[in-house]
Write a protein that holds these residues in place. Structure first.
Motif, PDB file in Angstrom:
ATOM      1  N   SER A 187      68.960  62.866  52.506  1.00 18.33           N
ATOM      2  CA  SER A 187      67.917  63.894  52.480  1.00 18.33           C
ATOM      3  C   SER A 187      66.546  63.287  52.241  1.00 18.33           C
ATOM      4  O   SER A 187      65.556  63.676  52.882  1.00 18.33           O
ATOM      5  CB  SER A 187      68.220  64.928  51.395  1.00 18.33           C
ATOM      6  N   TYR A 188      66.455  62.332  51.318  1.00 17.62           N
ATOM      7  CA  TYR A 188      65.151  61.762  50.989  1.00 17.62           C
ATOM      8  C   TYR A 188      64.591  60.925  52.136  1.00 17.62           C
ATOM      9  O   TYR A 188      63.378  60.927  52.386  1.00 17.62           O
ATOM     10  CB  TYR A 188      65.246  60.940  49.708  1.00 17.62           C
ATOM     11  N   VAL A 189      65.457  60.196  52.835  1.00 17.52           N
ATOM     12  CA  VAL A 189      64.973  59.435  53.985  1.00 17.52           C
ATOM     13  C   VAL A 189      64.532  60.383  55.100  1.00 17.52           C
ATOM     14  O   VAL A 189      63.538  60.146  55.794  1.00 17.52           O
ATOM     15  CB  VAL A 189      66.054  58.459  54.491  1.00 17.52           C
ATOM     16  N   TYR A 190      65.255  61.480  55.258  1.00 16.09           N
ATOM     17  CA  TYR A 190      64.866  62.493  56.239  1.00 16.09           C
ATOM     18  C   TYR A 190      63.491  63.057  55.895  1.00 16.09           C
ATOM     19  O   TYR A 190      62.616  63.192  56.769  1.00 16.09           O
ATOM     20  CB  TYR A 190      65.917  63.594  56.247  1.00 16.09           C
ATOM     21  N   LEU A 191      63.263  63.367  54.628  1.00 17.25           N
ATOM     22  CA  LEU A 191      61.957  63.877  54.196  1.00 17.25           C
ATOM     23  C   LEU A 191      60.867  62.822  54.358  1.00 17.25           C
ATOM     24  O   LEU A 191      59.722  63.141  54.675  1.00 17.25           O
ATOM     25  CB  LEU A 191      62.037  64.332  52.735  1.00 17.25           C
ATOM     26  N   MET A 192      61.235  61.576  54.145  1.00 17.02           N
ATOM     27  CA  MET A 192      60.284  60.474  54.324  1.00 17.02           C
ATOM     28  C   MET A 192      59.876  60.346  55.789  1.00 17.02           C
ATOM     29  O   MET A 192      58.730  60.006  56.107  1.00 17.02           O
ATOM     30  CB  MET A 192      60.925  59.177  53.820  1.00 17.02           C
ATOM     31  N   THR A 193      60.812  60.617  56.684  1.00 13.96           N
ATOM     32  CA  THR A 193      60.537  60.516  58.124  1.00 13.96           C
ATOM     33  C   THR A 193      59.571  61.596  58.578  1.00 13.96           C
ATOM     34  O   THR A 193      58.735  61.361  59.460  1.00 13.96           O
ATOM     35  CB  THR A 193      61.850  60.632  58.927  1.00 13.96           C
ATOM     36  N   PHE A 194      59.696  62.781  57.980  1.00 13.65           N
ATOM     37  CA  PHE A 194      58.877  63.920  58.389  1.00 13.65           C
ATOM     38  C   PHE A 194      58.052  64.417  57.187  1.00 13.65           C
ATOM     39  O   PHE A 194      58.423  65.394  56.520  1.00 13.65           O
ATOM     40  CB  PHE A 194      59.765  65.048  58.931  1.00 13.65           C
ATOM     41  N   PRO A 195      56.944  63.752  56.882  1.00 17.72           N
ATOM     42  CA  PRO A 195      56.158  64.109  55.691  1.00 17.72           C
ATOM     43  C   PRO A 195      55.566  65.507  55.740  1.00 17.72           C
ATOM     44  O   PRO A 195      55.217  66.053  54.696  1.00 17.72           O
ATOM     45  CB  PRO A 195      55.065  63.034  55.665  1.00 17.72           C
ATOM     46  N   ASN A 196      55.439  66.096  56.921  1.00 18.25           N
ATOM     47  CA  ASN A 196      54.886  67.450  57.034  1.00 18.25           C
ATOM     48  C   ASN A 196      55.971  68.508  57.208  1.00 18.25           C
ATOM     49  O   ASN A 196      55.695  69.630  57.649  1.00 18.25           O
ATOM     50  CB  ASN A 196      53.915  67.518  58.222  1.00 18.25           C
ATOM     51  N   LEU A 197      57.189  68.173  56.845  1.00 20.12           N
ATOM     52  CA  LEU A 197      58.313  69.075  57.091  1.00 20.12           C
ATOM     53  C   LEU A 197      58.167  70.402  56.345  1.00 20.12           C
ATOM     54  O   LEU A 197      58.507  71.460  56.875  1.00 20.12           O
ATOM     55  CB  LEU A 197      59.619  68.396  56.678  1.00 20.12           C
ATOM     56  N   GLU A 198      57.649  70.339  55.120  1.00 19.90           N
ATOM     57  CA  GLU A 198      57.517  71.577  54.338  1.00 19.90           C
ATOM     58  C   GLU A 198      56.628  72.584  55.051  1.00 19.90           C
ATOM     59  O   GLU A 198      56.878  73.792  55.018  1.00 19.90           O
ATOM     60  CB  GLU A 198      56.951  71.257  52.960  1.00 19.90           C
ATOM     61  N   LYS A 199      55.611  72.103  55.719  1.00 18.48           N
ATOM     62  CA  LYS A 199      54.697  72.976  56.440  1.00 18.48           C
ATOM     63  C   LYS A 199      55.235  73.345  57.827  1.00 18.48           C
ATOM     64  O   LYS A 199      55.160  74.508  58.239  1.00 18.48           O
ATOM     65  CB  LYS A 199      53.344  72.279  56.575  1.00 18.48           C
ATOM     66  N   ASP A 200      55.802  72.365  58.532  1.00 20.13           N
ATOM     67  CA  ASP A 200      56.217  72.588  59.915  1.00 20.13           C
ATOM     68  C   ASP A 200      57.548  73.331  60.017  1.00 20.13           C
ATOM     69  O   ASP A 200      57.719  74.180  60.888  1.00 20.13           O
ATOM     70  CB  ASP A 200      56.328  71.256  60.652  1.00 20.13           C
ATOM     71  N   ARG A 201      58.487  72.967  59.145  1.00 21.53           N
ATOM     72  CA  ARG A 201      59.814  73.587  59.190  1.00 21.53           C
ATOM     73  C   ARG A 201      60.295  73.829  57.765  1.00 21.53           C
ATOM     74  O   ARG A 201      61.114  73.077  57.228  1.00 21.53           O
ATOM     75  CB  ARG A 201      60.798  72.697  59.951  1.00 21.53           C
TER      76      ARG A 201
END
Length: 266
Positions: free
Chosen positions: A203-217
């Protein structure tokens, strides 16, 4: 040569005579973090950098094959196009090993700006299709799935993603930017397959890959964070090996096709 050999420079220590790509990934995903976050003095940083360039340089100087004592090729340390792209034996490691060598080169270039690393990286991407290989690095053929590859992939993704950070006078790393789209596509594909395991590191590497995930998805962001929290809260603290045997269950079908290790799964 395999086995453990006596160190010629550190009395009392031994070293592995036939290291694999797994071990190299373990070292090279940690050393950049050590360089940036742990080493405090110029001499400490220089010591870490020497390790990074010594390992990466050995691989590059020997045609993207890891060599051991006496210049002999190791069995599993292979990242060259002839093996990875053209040899059927390596089909299941094609994507993962492509990611590894691209991450190693990108990481080393970020800290050194060595033109050789840039040239080799560009050749692998533009001539040999290594970026395309990365997109399909998650093996889904049931008889060939190996959970060890999940750990290797996410460790190597840390190395690759960290290489995007500014360093050595570079506001960004052109090597990482060259393959950013493929790395993001590969991570999304891999995570979609393994997220049901709810492993915190995934999960953390996934979040690291997409730093704008909270806003985009936001839904995907909340799911990844929640799964990481669940993992830490439920992970057993003891080291007991609780055996699990599903062979007598009536609702489980034993796959007659052996996996890559010769065992039969369910």
């Amino acid at each position: 040569p395999g086995g453990w050999l006596k160190s010629p420079s550190m009395p009392g220590w031994v070293f592995r005579g036939n290291p694999s790509s797994d071990e190299i990934s373990g070292h090279l995903h940690v050393y950049p973090l050590m360089h940036d976050l742990v080493a405090q003095t110029p001499s400490e940083k220089a010591r870490v950098l020497r390790l990074i360039t010594a390992i990466t340089g050995n691989i590059v100087d020997h045609g993207l094959i890891l060599t051991g004592v006496g210049g002999k090729k190791t069995h599993w340390g292979r990242w060259d196009p002839k093996e990875i792209n053209d040899t059927p034996f390596w089909y299941d490691d094609r994507g993962l090993n492509s990611l590894q060598i691209l991450a190693f080169l990108s990481s080393a270039y970020r800290l050194t700006r060595n033109a050789t690393y840039l040239a080799v990286f560009e050749t692998l991407v533009k001539k040999h299709g290594y970026a395309d290989n990365v997109v399909n690095m998650k093996i889904t053929q049931p008889g060939d799935v190996d959970s060890n590859d999940d750990g290797l992939a996410f460790d190597t993704l840390v190395c690759m993603l960290w290489s995007a950070r500014p360093a050595a006078g570079l506001p960004s790393n052109p090597l990482f930017e060259m393959v950013r789209a493929e790395v993001e596509a590969a991570t999304q594909r891999w995570f979609d397959i393994v997220k049901r395991q709810r492993v915190a590191l995934w999960s953390y590497v996934y979040l690291m890959t997409f730093p704008n995930l909270e806003k985009d998805r936001p839904w995907d962001y909340r799911r990844a964070v929640s799964d990481a929290e669940w993992c830490f809260k439920t992970w057993p603290m003891d080291f007991l090996d609780w055996p699990v045997d599903n062979s007598e269950r009536l609702d489980v079908w034993v796959n007659p096709q052996p996996n890559r290790n010769g065992a039969h799964g369910f």
